[in-house]
Write an enzyme that holds these catalytic residues in place. Structure first.
Site, PDB file in Angstrom:
ATOM      1  N   ARG A  61       0.957  -1.190  -0.035  1.00  0.00           N
ATOM      2  CA  ARG A  61      -0.023  -0.072   0.079  1.00  0.00           C
ATOM      3  C   ARG A  61       0.900   1.206  -0.144  1.00  0.00           C
ATOM      4  O   ARG A  61       1.937   1.300   0.604  1.00  0.00           O
ATOM      5  CB  ARG A  61      -0.926   0.042   1.357  1.00  0.00           C
ATOM      6  CG  ARG A  61      -1.934  -1.122   1.167  1.00  0.00           C
ATOM      7  CD  ARG A  61      -2.808  -0.810   2.452  1.00  0.00           C
ATOM      8  NE  ARG A  61      -1.881  -1.040   3.602  1.00  0.00           N
ATOM      9  CZ  ARG A  61      -1.642  -0.153   4.279  1.00  0.00           C
ATOM     10  NH1 ARG A  61      -1.986   1.077   4.092  1.00  0.00           N
ATOM     11  NH2 ARG A  61      -0.897  -0.541   5.718  1.00  0.00           N
ATOM     12  N   LYS A 202      -8.244  -2.538   2.078  1.00  0.00           N
ATOM     13  CA  LYS A 202      -7.888  -1.790   3.026  1.00  0.00           C
ATOM     14  C   LYS A 202      -8.977  -0.665   2.705  1.00  0.00           C
ATOM     15  O   LYS A 202      -9.227   0.403   3.667  1.00  0.00           O
ATOM     16  CB  LYS A 202      -6.667  -1.282   3.147  1.00  0.00           C
ATOM     17  CG  LYS A 202      -5.658  -2.483   3.886  1.00  0.00           C
ATOM     18  CD  LYS A 202      -6.451  -3.158   5.188  1.00  0.00           C
ATOM     19  CE  LYS A 202      -5.494  -4.259   5.690  1.00  0.00           C
ATOM     20  NZ  LYS A 202      -6.180  -4.621   7.044  1.00  0.00           N
ATOM     21  N   HIS A 222      -8.825  -4.191  13.893  1.00  0.00           N
ATOM     22  CA  HIS A 222      -7.712  -4.518  12.872  1.00  0.00           C
ATOM     23  C   HIS A 222      -7.138  -5.868  13.691  1.00  0.00           C
ATOM     24  O   HIS A 222      -5.888  -5.813  14.563  1.00  0.00           O
ATOM     25  CB  HIS A 222      -6.898  -3.593  12.614  1.00  0.00           C
ATOM     26  CG  HIS A 222      -5.919  -3.971  11.692  1.00  0.00           C
ATOM     27  ND1 HIS A 222      -4.506  -3.255  11.631  1.00  0.00           N
ATOM     28  CD2 HIS A 222      -5.907  -4.811  10.501  1.00  0.00           C
ATOM     29  CE1 HIS A 222      -3.975  -4.213  10.390  1.00  0.00           C
ATOM     30  NE2 HIS A 222      -4.529  -5.036  10.013  1.00  0.00           N
ATOM     31  N   SER A 240       2.532  -5.726  12.151  1.00  0.00           N
ATOM     32  CA  SER A 240       3.120  -6.711  11.545  1.00  0.00           C
ATOM     33  C   SER A 240       4.403  -7.208  12.188  1.00  0.00           C
ATOM     34  O   SER A 240       5.177  -6.517  12.917  1.00  0.00           O
ATOM     35  CB  SER A 240       3.695  -6.166  10.160  1.00  0.00           C
ATOM     36  OG  SER A 240       4.413  -7.079   9.249  1.00  0.00           O
ATOM     37  N   LYS A 244       0.660 -12.150  15.119  1.00  0.00           N
ATOM     38  CA  LYS A 244      -0.789 -12.267  15.145  1.00  0.00           C
ATOM     39  C   LYS A 244      -1.610 -13.460  14.429  1.00  0.00           C
ATOM     40  O   LYS A 244      -2.111 -14.178  14.967  1.00  0.00           O
ATOM     41  CB  LYS A 244      -1.347 -11.113  14.391  1.00  0.00           C
ATOM     42  CG  LYS A 244      -2.808 -10.926  14.449  1.00  0.00           C
ATOM     43  CD  LYS A 244      -3.502  -9.361  13.897  1.00  0.00           C
ATOM     44  CE  LYS A 244      -3.044  -9.373  12.490  1.00  0.00           C
ATOM     45  NZ  LYS A 244      -3.571  -8.343  11.660  1.00  0.00           N
ATOM     46  N   THR A 245      -0.790 -13.718  13.030  1.00  0.00           N
ATOM     47  CA  THR A 245      -1.273 -14.877  12.140  1.00  0.00           C
ATOM     48  C   THR A 245      -0.974 -16.224  12.957  1.00  0.00           C
ATOM     49  O   THR A 245      -1.645 -17.148  12.943  1.00  0.00           O
ATOM     50  CB  THR A 245      -0.659 -14.838  10.881  1.00  0.00           C
ATOM     51  OG1 THR A 245      -1.174 -13.490  10.045  1.00  0.00           O
ATOM     52  CG2 THR A 245      -1.429 -15.943  10.047  1.00  0.00           C
ATOM     53  N   ASP A 259      -8.264 -10.861  10.069  1.00  0.00           N
ATOM     54  CA  ASP A 259      -7.738  -9.325  10.024  1.00  0.00           C
ATOM     55  C   ASP A 259      -8.441  -8.260  10.296  1.00  0.00           C
ATOM     56  O   ASP A 259      -8.090  -7.367  10.829  1.00  0.00           O
ATOM     57  CB  ASP A 259      -7.172  -9.364   8.503  1.00  0.00           C
ATOM     58  CG  ASP A 259      -6.221  -8.022   8.459  1.00  0.00           C
ATOM     59  OD1 ASP A 259      -5.446  -7.773   9.246  1.00  0.00           O
ATOM     60  OD2 ASP A 259      -6.407  -7.302   7.310  1.00  0.00           O
ATOM     61  N   ARG A 324       2.428 -12.165  -0.513  1.00  0.00           N
ATOM     62  CA  ARG A 324       1.110 -12.329  -0.054  1.00  0.00           C
ATOM     63  C   ARG A 324       0.556 -13.500  -0.652  1.00  0.00           C
ATOM     64  O   ARG A 324       0.751 -13.941  -1.819  1.00  0.00           O
ATOM     65  CB  ARG A 324       0.085 -11.247  -0.270  1.00  0.00           C
ATOM     66  CG  ARG A 324       0.691 -10.055   0.530  1.00  0.00           C
ATOM     67  CD  ARG A 324       0.302  -9.985   1.913  1.00  0.00           C
ATOM     68  NE  ARG A 324       0.479  -8.789   2.762  1.00  0.00           N
ATOM     69  CZ  ARG A 324      -0.038  -8.666   3.921  1.00  0.00           C
ATOM     70  NH1 ARG A 324      -0.626  -9.256   4.447  1.00  0.00           N
ATOM     71  NH2 ARG A 324       0.378  -7.428   4.510  1.00  0.00           N
TER      72      ARG A 324
END
Length: 539
Positions: A61, A202, A222, A240, A244-245, A259, A324
């Site tokens: 982004r 987003k 988020h 990041s 989290k994942t 997410d 990704r």
């Protein structure tokens, strides 16, 4: 079967696009979109069946090139500044006209979809793309209406994504050739100059972050979410690199989403219909669920193959570190079919503290939860020069500052109201970073220990423990945790030089306080009182 229509339902696309486009492909299935991508030589297939594409110049982004139209509706409701950059209605209309003319006699792909798994808060989204793989991304990441739903579908928001169109900054009012422009009055998002698909995902998240709190008093978040066998919901916030994942992917718990979620009065619901996972250094050993999800028709963005093969080299970052994988949520075996859960029982704020100061797990009061939510802290290693090991602090309010149209304190206060209404909710601060010293001298906290601490919190095994108050940050540190050595729980005890730890704790505390200055005037007393205690220290 390919459905080609010259004049689709006027509710599905703008009349200009409908008239100008050479061919409109409407609501194509995933298999057809993959086939079209390959036929046009826009992608390749990996050895596991995933569609591999490249997004070109932009592999992430571009927040500085995202604008919001400033008009009577948004003038006094948007938190204008470096995050929310204003642009005029005239500029928006000029860009829309140019983009519409740009696709004259070209192919476009149109898809009806929606955001928000809870029917009470769903938002219809129509996307118009100039490539089949971008439309496939929307099939994966947004929620997919049934054939019955399509019969009564009413257009609400429109995304027009034309990466081939480049703006002229001098005449179009943009910073450079790429742009994302959100118009809340016209309910449109224009994306040009960038093929990075995350701008669409987003863009809608930012819209929901504005509308849901204002209209429905729903807290947009988020975060990832999963659910235990007893229906107990857990939320995982984190920037990041914080885990989290990794921590939310649990074979023993159902995945709600990875997410974006909303917390309404009685439910938490996923905004999306898929996952957009970072896959740099991905392996079956480290992330088995994500690795297994990368199959047909998953999209892999900006990955590289091993030489003379179609096997993906996940360690290859020559195109970008931000490789990704985009796939529908049902590629995860234990994903919940309807991605809605009850009020969360546990909330985890994940931080990778490279200063080696914060406890590996600690419990927060409501005031502390709002403070750390507003802070959105993590840390990263500074630079790549030899001998430079000093960590850098990173703060992103609500763990997603760049997606917040309103002032961050509005979201923190809404979280506080949720927690006050549900005092049974536990909020934990989890440090997945360093211990026994800062980066360069200490060591990374064992993932095995972190998993054990999260599991203990989820299973209620920390509820009856004795807690110790951290002298600087005031958070509550459990004195014992199953399957974790006692000395690991208190970060000061892991440092050989206790004075050095105290100085490092003060250094980090000062960074928190300095960052919080921007929110101090708008923050409540409960949030201010949760600030860490600072003393005079050389920093």
């Amino acid at each position: 079967m390919v459905m080609e229509i010259q004049n689709p339902n006027p509710l599905s696309v703008t009349s200009e696009i409908e008239t100008l486009a050479k061919t409109v492909y409407f609501q194509l299935d995933a298999n057809t979109l993959v086939e079209q991508t390959l036929t046009r030589k826009l992608g390749e297939v990996s050895d596991t069946g995933a569609l591999c594409i490249q997004t070109g110049k932009f592999t992430g982004r571009s927040p500085k090139d995202k604008f919001i139209v400033k008009d009577d509706f948004t003038r006094d409701t948007i938190d204008w500044g470096e995050v929310n950059i204003p642009i005029s209605t005239a500029t928006f209309e000029r860009l829309l006209e140019k983009m519409s003319l740009h696709i004259k006699d070209k192919e476009v792909w149109v898809r009806h979809c929606y955001a928000g798994a809870d029917p009470n808060f769903q938002m219809n989204v129509t996307v118009i793309n100039t490539s089949p793989w971008a439309n496939l991304f929307c099939h994966h990441l947004f929620l997919r209406p049934s054939q019955t739903d399509l019969k009564s579908y009413l257009q609400e928001w429109v995304i027009l994504q034309v990466p081939e169109f480049l703006a002229d900054p001098e005449t179009d009012g943009t910073r450079q050739e790429n742009f994302t422009v959100v118009d809340f009055t016209k309910k449109m998002i224009l994306i040009g100059g960038s093929a990075y698909t995350g701008e669409m995902k987003k863009g809608i998240f930012s819209v929901l972050n504005f509308l849901l709190p204002h209209v429905h008093k729903v807290l947009p978040m988020h975060c990832s979410a999963n659910e235990g066998l007893d229906g107990d919901l857990a939320l995982f916030f984190g920037l990041s690199g914080t885990g989290k994942t990794t921590l939310s992917a649990d074979a023993n718990r159902k995945l709600i989403g990875d997410d974006e979620h909303g917390w309404a009065e009685n439910v938490v619901f996923n905004f999306e219909g898929g996952c957009y996972a970072k896959c740099i250094d991905l392996s079956a050993q480290k992330e088995p669920q994500i690795f297994a999800a990368i199959k047909h028709p998953t999209i892999l963005e900006n990955v590289c193959f091993y030489s003379n093969t179609n096997e993906v080299d996940y360690a290859n970052a020559s195109l970008t570190e931000n490789t990704r994988a985009a796939y529908p949520i049902y590629h995860i075996d234990n994903a919940k079919e309807i991605s809605i859960g009850e009020i969360p029982k546990n909330i985890f704020f994940l931080t990778c503290d490279a200063f080696g100061v914060l406890p590996p797990i600690s419990k927060l009061t409501t005031g502390q939860a709002m403070y750390h939510f507003l802070s959105g802290y993590t840390a990263k290693v500074a630079g790549t020069e030899v001998g430079i090991n000093e960590p850098q602090s990173t703060f992103s309010a609500c763990f997603g500052r760049v997606f917040l149209p309103a002032h961050p304190t509005k979201y923190a206060e809404l979280l506080g109201k949720k927690l006050e209404a549900h005092p049974e909710v536990n909020v934990w601060l989890v440090n997945t970073g360093w211990t026994a010293g800062a980066y360069g001298t200490g060591k990374r906290i064992s993932l095995r220990y972190t998993r054990a601490m999260v599991e203990a919190a989820l299973n209620g095994k920390l509820t009856g423990q004795t807690y110790q108050t951290h002298p600087t940050f005031g958070v509550l540190i459990p004195q014992a945790c199953p399957n974790v050595p006692t000395e690991v729980l208190n970060p000061r005890s892991t440092w050989q030089d206790k004075i050095a730890y105290d100085l490092q704790a003060q250094k980090l505390a000062h960074l928190f306080v300095k960052n919080f200055e921007q929110y101090k005037d708008a923050a409540s007393a409960a949030i201010k009182n949760a600030s860490p205690k600072t003393s005079t220290v050389s920093i």
